[in-house]
Design a protein around this motif. Structure first.
Motif, mmCIF file in Angstrom:
data_model
loop_
_atom_site.group_PDB
_atom_site.id
_atom_site.type_symbol
_atom_site.label_atom_id
_atom_site.label_comp_id
_atom_site.label_asym_id
_atom_site.label_seq_id
_atom_site.Cartn_x
_atom_site.Cartn_y
_atom_site.Cartn_z
ATOM 1 N N ALA A 1 26.001 22.396 23.416
ATOM 2 C CA ALA A 1 27.337 22.860 23.030
ATOM 3 C C ALA A 1 28.155 21.680 22.513
ATOM 4 O O ALA A 1 27.840 20.517 22.769
ATOM 5 N N ALA A 2 29.212 21.998 21.791
ATOM 6 C CA ALA A 2 30.109 20.957 21.270
ATOM 7 C C ALA A 2 30.958 20.391 22.403
ATOM 8 O O ALA A 2 31.287 21.090 23.367
ATOM 9 N N ASN A 3 31.310 19.127 22.272
ATOM 10 C CA ASN A 3 32.188 18.496 23.261
ATOM 11 C C ASN A 3 33.603 19.050 23.114
ATOM 12 O O ASN A 3 34.139 19.095 22.012
ATOM 13 N N PRO A 4 34.224 19.446 24.212
ATOM 14 C CA PRO A 4 35.594 19.973 24.124
ATOM 15 C C PRO A 4 36.615 18.853 23.920
ATOM 16 O O PRO A 4 36.354 17.695 24.234
ATOM 17 N N ASN A 5 37.773 19.210 23.369
ATOM 18 C CA ASN A 5 38.893 18.269 23.310
ATOM 19 C C ASN A 5 39.519 18.191 24.690
ATOM 20 O O ASN A 5 39.651 19.208 25.377
ATOM 21 N N LEU A 6 39.935 17.003 25.068
ATOM 22 C CA LEU A 6 40.479 16.792 26.409
ATOM 23 C C LEU A 6 41.926 16.341 26.329
ATOM 24 O O LEU A 6 42.288 15.536 25.470
ATOM 25 N N ARG A 7 42.732 16.851 27.242
ATOM 26 C CA ARG A 7 44.104 16.364 27.416
ATOM 27 C C ARG A 7 44.319 16.106 28.900
ATOM 28 O O ARG A 7 44.127 16.999 29.721
ATOM 29 N N ILE A 8 44.740 14.902 29.191
ATOM 30 C CA ILE A 8 45.006 14.487 30.567
ATOM 31 C C ILE A 8 46.521 14.406 30.757
ATOM 32 O O ILE A 8 47.230 13.896 29.901
ATOM 33 N N SER A 9 46.991 14.894 31.878
ATOM 34 C CA SER A 9 48.427 14.803 32.173
ATOM 35 C C SER A 9 48.639 14.679 33.682
ATOM 36 O O SER A 9 47.723 14.855 34.468
ATOM 37 N N HIS A 10 49.866 14.399 34.052
ATOM 38 C CA HIS A 10 50.306 14.309 35.453
ATOM 39 C C HIS A 10 49.401 13.413 36.302
ATOM 40 O O HIS A 10 48.930 13.811 37.359
ATOM 41 N N ILE A 11 49.193 12.201 35.827
ATOM 42 C CA ILE A 11 48.372 11.239 36.563
ATOM 43 C C ILE A 11 49.189 10.682 37.722
ATOM 44 O O ILE A 11 50.310 10.232 37.545
ATOM 45 N N LYS A 12 48.607 10.741 38.903
ATOM 46 C CA LYS A 12 49.251 10.191 40.101
ATOM 47 C C LYS A 12 48.259 9.268 40.794
ATOM 48 O O LYS A 12 47.243 9.714 41.316
ATOM 49 N N VAL A 13 48.556 7.972 40.775
ATOM 50 C CA VAL A 13 47.716 6.997 41.463
ATOM 51 C C VAL A 13 48.111 6.993 42.931
ATOM 52 O O VAL A 13 49.265 6.768 43.275
ATOM 53 N N ARG A 14 47.161 7.262 43.794
ATOM 54 C CA ARG A 14 47.426 7.309 45.238
ATOM 55 C C ARG A 14 47.076 5.992 45.924
ATOM 56 O O ARG A 14 47.656 5.651 46.936
ATOM 57 N N GLN A 15 46.078 5.290 45.373
ATOM 58 C CA GLN A 15 45.666 4.031 45.981
ATOM 59 C C GLN A 15 45.259 3.055 44.887
ATOM 60 O O GLN A 15 44.606 3.425 43.915
ATOM 61 N N LEU A 16 45.654 1.798 45.065
ATOM 62 C CA LEU A 16 45.338 0.731 44.125
ATOM 63 C C LEU A 16 44.903 -0.492 44.925
ATOM 64 O O LEU A 16 45.662 -0.979 45.765
ATOM 65 N N ASP A 17 43.667 -0.938 44.692
ATOM 66 C CA ASP A 17 43.146 -2.126 45.346
ATOM 67 C C ASP A 17 42.769 -3.133 44.271
ATOM 68 O O ASP A 17 42.145 -2.773 43.278
ATOM 69 N N ALA A 18 43.123 -4.382 44.484
ATOM 70 C CA ALA A 18 42.825 -5.445 43.526
ATOM 71 C C ALA A 18 41.772 -6.376 44.116
ATOM 72 O O ALA A 18 41.804 -6.688 45.307
ATOM 73 N N GLN A 19 40.847 -6.792 43.259
ATOM 74 C CA GLN A 19 39.797 -7.722 43.672
ATOM 75 C C GLN A 19 39.285 -8.473 42.449
ATOM 76 O O GLN A 19 39.642 -8.136 41.323
ATOM 77 N N TYR A 20 38.483 -9.483 42.686
ATOM 78 C CA TYR A 20 37.825 -10.187 41.586
ATOM 79 C C TYR A 20 36.372 -9.744 41.559
ATOM 80 O O TYR A 20 35.716 -9.680 42.593
#
Length: 158
Positions: free
Chosen positions: A72-91
């Motif tokens: 099948a063909a790939n659908p078009n995507l729309r992303i909205s209402h992004i809510k980051v709940r956790q953010l961890d930083a590392q190297y």
């Protein structure tokens, strides 16, 4: 009668000793801060546009496999209402890497209909490249028995 902490002969040197004391304290604080540099600054974490592009890349990556199986063909995507709940930083490989978890809404535009999904979860790793201008999405490839990722696949975020 006034109580004096310093004799009169030291009164003139008091501002110098106070400045010296402040300088030593500042040096000590900077030294301790430098020792704790085990994770990158959260202030340099990806912005919402980069997060959105990474989620789209991740969804497209999984949709491509499904579309190929269904022919099948790939659908078009729309992303909205992004809510980051956790953010961890590392190297990771000496580059600042951010592990983000949260939720988003997705609209899939198919040839005959639009499917809306809300509250989808995401769990992504984003890595800032050396020059600081580009980001890469990291996908775990191999894990050891303890669940530690040994190898990563990386994709440039456009």
């Amino acid at each position: 009668m006034m109580f004096r902490l310093l004799p009169a002969r030291f009164a003139a040197s008091f501002p110098v000793s106070r400045l010296l004391w402040s300088g030593c304290l500042l040096f000590l604080l900077l030294t301790l801060t430098a020792c704790g540099g085990g994770s990158p600054s959260v202030s340099l974490s990806p912005n919402s546009d980069t997060i959105k592009k990474a989620i789209i890349l991740q969804v497209k990556h999984s949709q491509n496999a499904i579309s190929q199986q269904l022919n099948a063909a790939n659908p078009n995507l729309r992303i909205s209402h992004i809510k980051v709940r956790q953010l961890d930083a590392q190297y990771l490989a000496k580059l600042p890497t951010y592990h983000l978890q949260g939720r988003y809404d997705l609209d899939l535009e198919l040839p005959t209909q639009t499917v809306k999904q809300s509250g989808n979860s995401f769990d992504i790793y984003l890595q800032r490249q050396r020059e600081g201008k580009t980001w890469r999405w990291l996908q775990p490839k191999d894990q050891d028995a303890e669940g530690t990722v040994q190898h990563w696949l990386t994709y440039l975020i456009h």
